[in-house]
Design an enzyme around this catalytic site. Structure first.
Site, PDB file in Angstrom:
ATOM      1  N   HIS A 259      41.913 -92.454 -22.170  1.00 39.92           N
ATOM      2  CA  HIS A 259      42.922 -91.905 -21.505  1.00 39.92           C
ATOM      3  C   HIS A 259      44.036 -92.863 -20.744  1.00 39.92           C
ATOM      4  CE1 HIS A 259      44.939 -88.819 -18.427  1.00 39.92           C
ATOM      5  NE2 HIS A 259      44.974 -90.169 -17.817  1.00 39.92           N
ATOM      6  N   GLU A 260      43.453 -93.791 -19.916  1.00 36.73           N
ATOM      7  CA  GLU A 260      44.282 -94.778 -19.695  1.00 36.73           C
ATOM      8  C   GLU A 260      44.844 -95.813 -20.670  1.00 36.73           C
ATOM      9  OE1 GLU A 260      45.005 -95.126 -16.456  1.00 36.73           O
ATOM     10  OE2 GLU A 260      43.499 -93.301 -15.926  1.00 36.73           O
ATOM     11  N   HIS A 263      47.987 -94.237 -21.562  1.00 33.63           N
ATOM     12  CA  HIS A 263      49.264 -94.317 -20.626  1.00 33.63           C
ATOM     13  C   HIS A 263      49.797 -95.722 -21.309  1.00 33.63           C
ATOM     14  CE1 HIS A 263      48.677 -91.277 -17.909  1.00 33.63           C
ATOM     15  NE2 HIS A 263      47.530 -91.484 -17.565  1.00 33.63           N
ATOM     16  N   GLU A 331      50.378 -87.027 -18.247  1.00 33.78           N
ATOM     17  CA  GLU A 331      49.009 -87.002 -18.158  1.00 33.78           C
ATOM     18  C   GLU A 331      48.606 -86.173 -19.424  1.00 33.78           C
ATOM     19  OE1 GLU A 331      46.782 -88.323 -15.854  1.00 33.78           O
ATOM     20  OE2 GLU A 331      48.246 -89.330 -15.088  1.00 33.78           O
TER      21      GLU A 331
END
Length: 664
Positions: A259-260, A263, A331
């Site tokens: 997930h990070e 980003h 997100e």
């Protein structure tokens, strides 16, 4: 307290006594890098094992394995074989849904989160246009004779300021990380030792996306969180807390890192840095124009500056909501990236819920809220304000249906949509629903049966949900509505009597009526408040932040509810089903709250109590305290309605005096 006493107790097999002695020694030890403190911590881990408290032993081992002392790390590595891989908590019994055999499958978002490129482009363009327009207005107003040079100055200042913040902010963040959180920068080998799949995901993403491996950091804090920051993908930082490895399994940690990394791949931190900077420039222009407008003698220039200040503030508000929308959109796309990269959307669903659980667990162990969680709220993978309800459900239940029922409020209550407007993160229920659709596309059984949640939501009383919501919205402005109605009536009466005091009197009566009506809705009769538990309150899909729900709870005060405030007056209550924040209100106002927090709160922590209050639900649930009963009767009274009645009643009485006596 002597360290040797604790060591002797372990040698003699008196593990419970050893835990008590070593915990007390560690608590009183000033230097946490001293050999005695580290020795106490190592033997305390053994004492925890001896008492069967494996969860505490693992949590302490997680700290020792990343110690700055190489001898301690070596000892912890040797001690690892005697520990299970994950804490044997009740929550670990939650069944795991499967994962895809292969990774990298393309998953359709189906409109979830909108269009990332469009949202980013439109937001940045609008914000830059706002800043440029405001910059031009200031330059022209100040009196520049050359419009062309004025345009050049405005554009140049905007670009230079934005670039400076863009490139310098990561280094400023590095200083902040080191100062406040003691971030320790590590090699990928250490990450691999803690979570083998995570290291594999990092290498895979960096190779496929042709980006430099981000600088990896670990913060020695058991509150689970993860965040990334930087200017460019090749200079990004990816930081997690030690608690992530404590509360999450290997595959779940990997999805959080994915997930990070999403980003980073999407340039999210870069876009958000620019967007947030432009919003701050709007506020800076507002502040500057307002200050200049007060000091200039030329009325035209002064009026123009005041107009520019108003416009700048409007742009600032609009820009803030644009940035929040952009943050929520990013997100969703980071979740989508993690699901595609790992082929395991179910693990990310579990991770989000377990992170909430971890935050609730760690909060229940300390008397003060975590500075890390509060300080990195906007950056982290999860909004800690939303952790209480989800974490509470997961804490006591291994049944996904009970956890899923908490999401009803997120999915169907109109207040959820309203509250989400002010949040950097989508509500957990909406994120889990999106991840469930990805699992279905991969042909997997979903971790949480969101189909059942949606079906139950469709059977809710929509009339009750929406009629209450719209009435509540009106009641939020009850004071203003009362003033307007009073003013209209006052003007009508004034036209007959021509006494201006009647207008003032009716205005005050309208204000008082608005205050009292709102107060009676917010704080209804509590004399027959039912005895219930925290989880039941949190599972109510009709709960409102305005309409108080009288309730009686039994539990223990476990700490303060005010983050980082030593004299905070709010409290944390824990019962067998969860934890809830209780808000105290003194009849003497802020001074009374301060004195209560300074003199009383510490003595209440640890007491078993019965509390009565009004439960409310926003992004985070809470209760407005009415009364606390201890062993010897009432020990605390709280007065949330007191000042409302004083102000409302006082306004009406004063209004009647003006209208009936002075106005005659």
């Amino acid at each position: 307290m002597s360290l040797q006493l604790g060591l002797d107790a372990i040698q003699q097999g008196r593990y419970h006594q050893a835990v008590q002695l070593l915990e007390e020694f560690s608590h009183n030890c000033v230097d946490q890098n001293s050999p005695d403190y580290l020795t106490a911590q190592m033997w305390l881990m053994k004492a925890y094992q001896g008492t069967g408290n494996t969860e505490q032993a693992i949590a302490l081992w997680q700290k020792l394995i990343v110690s700055d002392n190489p001898e301690v790390r070596k000892w912890a590595e040797q001690a690892r074989p005697s520990l299970p891989q994950t804490p044997p908590t009740e929550s670990n019994n939650l069944r795991k849904a499967g994962r895809a055999v292969a990774t990298g499958a393309t998953l359709a978002m189906g409109g979830i989160g909108g269009n990332l490129a469009l949202a980013s482009g439109v937001t940045i363009t609008l914000l830059f246009g706002m800043v440029l327009a405001l910059g031009l207005s200031l330059v022209f107003i100040v009196g520049n004779d050359n419009p062309v040079s004025g345009l050049a100055i405005a554009v140049t200042i905007t670009i230079i300021f934005s670039l400076a913040v863009f490139f310098l902010s990561p280094f400023l963040m590095d200083l902040t990380q080191n100062w406040f959180y003691k971030t320790r920068w590590v090699q990928i080998a250490e990450i691999e030792r803690l979570s083998p799949e995570t290291a594999k995901v990092i290498r895979q993403v960096c190779q496929q996306k042709k980006i430099t491996q981000p600088r990896l950091g670990i913060i020695n804090d058991q509150n689970p969180t993860a965040f990334t920051y930087g200017s460019l993908p090749n200079s990004a930082r990816l930081v997690v807390s030690q608690g992530l490895f404590t509360y999450l399994d290997d595959d779940e940690v990997a999805t959080v890192y994915a997930h990070e990394l999403g980003h980073i791949v999407h340039w999210d931190f870069a876009v958000m840095t620019v967007a947030a900077t432009l919003v701050q420039i709007c506020y800076l222009i507002y502040s500057t124009a307002r200050t200049l407008g007060r000091g200039r003698g030329d009325n035209k220039v002064k009026d123009a500056l005041q107009t520019a200040a108003v416009v700048a503030y409007i742009f600032y508000l609009v820009g803030t909501y644009l940035v929040l929308y952009l943050s929520r959109t990013r997100e969703y796309f980071a979740d989508h990236f993690a699901a595609e990269t790992t082929g395991n959307p179910n693990a990310l669903s579990r991770a989000l819920v377990k992170i909430a659980y971890g935050i609730v667990e760690e909060t229940s162990k300390t008397q003060e809220p975590s500075r890390l969680i509060e300080g990195t709220r906007a950056l982290g993978i999860y909004d800690p304000k939303a952790a209480t309800s989800t974490g509470t459900a997961y804490r006591i239940s291994s049944d996904p249906q009970k956890v899923g029922r908490i999401f009803l409020w997120d999915m169907f209550n109109p207040w959820a949509w309203w509250m989400e407007l002010n949040s950097t993160h989508p509500l957990t229920g909406k994120r889990v629903r999106a991840l469930s659709t990805y699992a279905e596309q991969l042909g997997l059984q979903t971790e949480f049966d969101m189909g059942r949640v949606i079906g139950e939501g469709k059977n809710l009383d929509k009339n009750k949900l929406y009629s209450n919501f719209f009435v509540d919205i009106v009641l939020y402005g009850a004071e203003t509505i009362g003033v307007v109605i009073g003013l209209i009536i006052g003007v009508l009466l004034w036209s007959a009597s021509h006494n201006p005091l009647i207008i003032l009197g009716m205005l005050l009566i309208g204000l008082g009526m608005g205050i009292l009506i709102k107060t009676f809705v917010m704080y209804p009769d509590y004399m027959k408040a039912p005895t219930t538990d925290i989880l039941t309150l949190m599972s109510d899909p009709y709960a409102s932040p305005l309409r108080g729900q009288p309730a009686q709870l039994e539990g223990q005060f476990i700490g303060r509810g005010d983050s980082g405030y030593k004299f905070g007056s709010d409290l944390k209550l824990q019962d067998p089903t969860g934890m809830l924040y209780l808000r105290y209100a003194s009849r003497f106002g802020p001074i009374g709250n301060f004195l209560f927090g300074m003199k009383r709160v510490q003595s209440l922590i640890g007491q078993e109590v019965e509390t009565i209050g009004w439960f409310r639900r926003g992004v985070a649930p809470w209760m407005d305290l009415i009364q606390v009963q201890g062993e010897n009767g009432t020990i605390v009274n709280s007065y949330h309605r007191f000042w409302s009645f004083i102000l409302g009643g006082g306004s009406i009485i004063l209004g009647l005096i003006f209208s009936l006596f002075l106005g005659m």
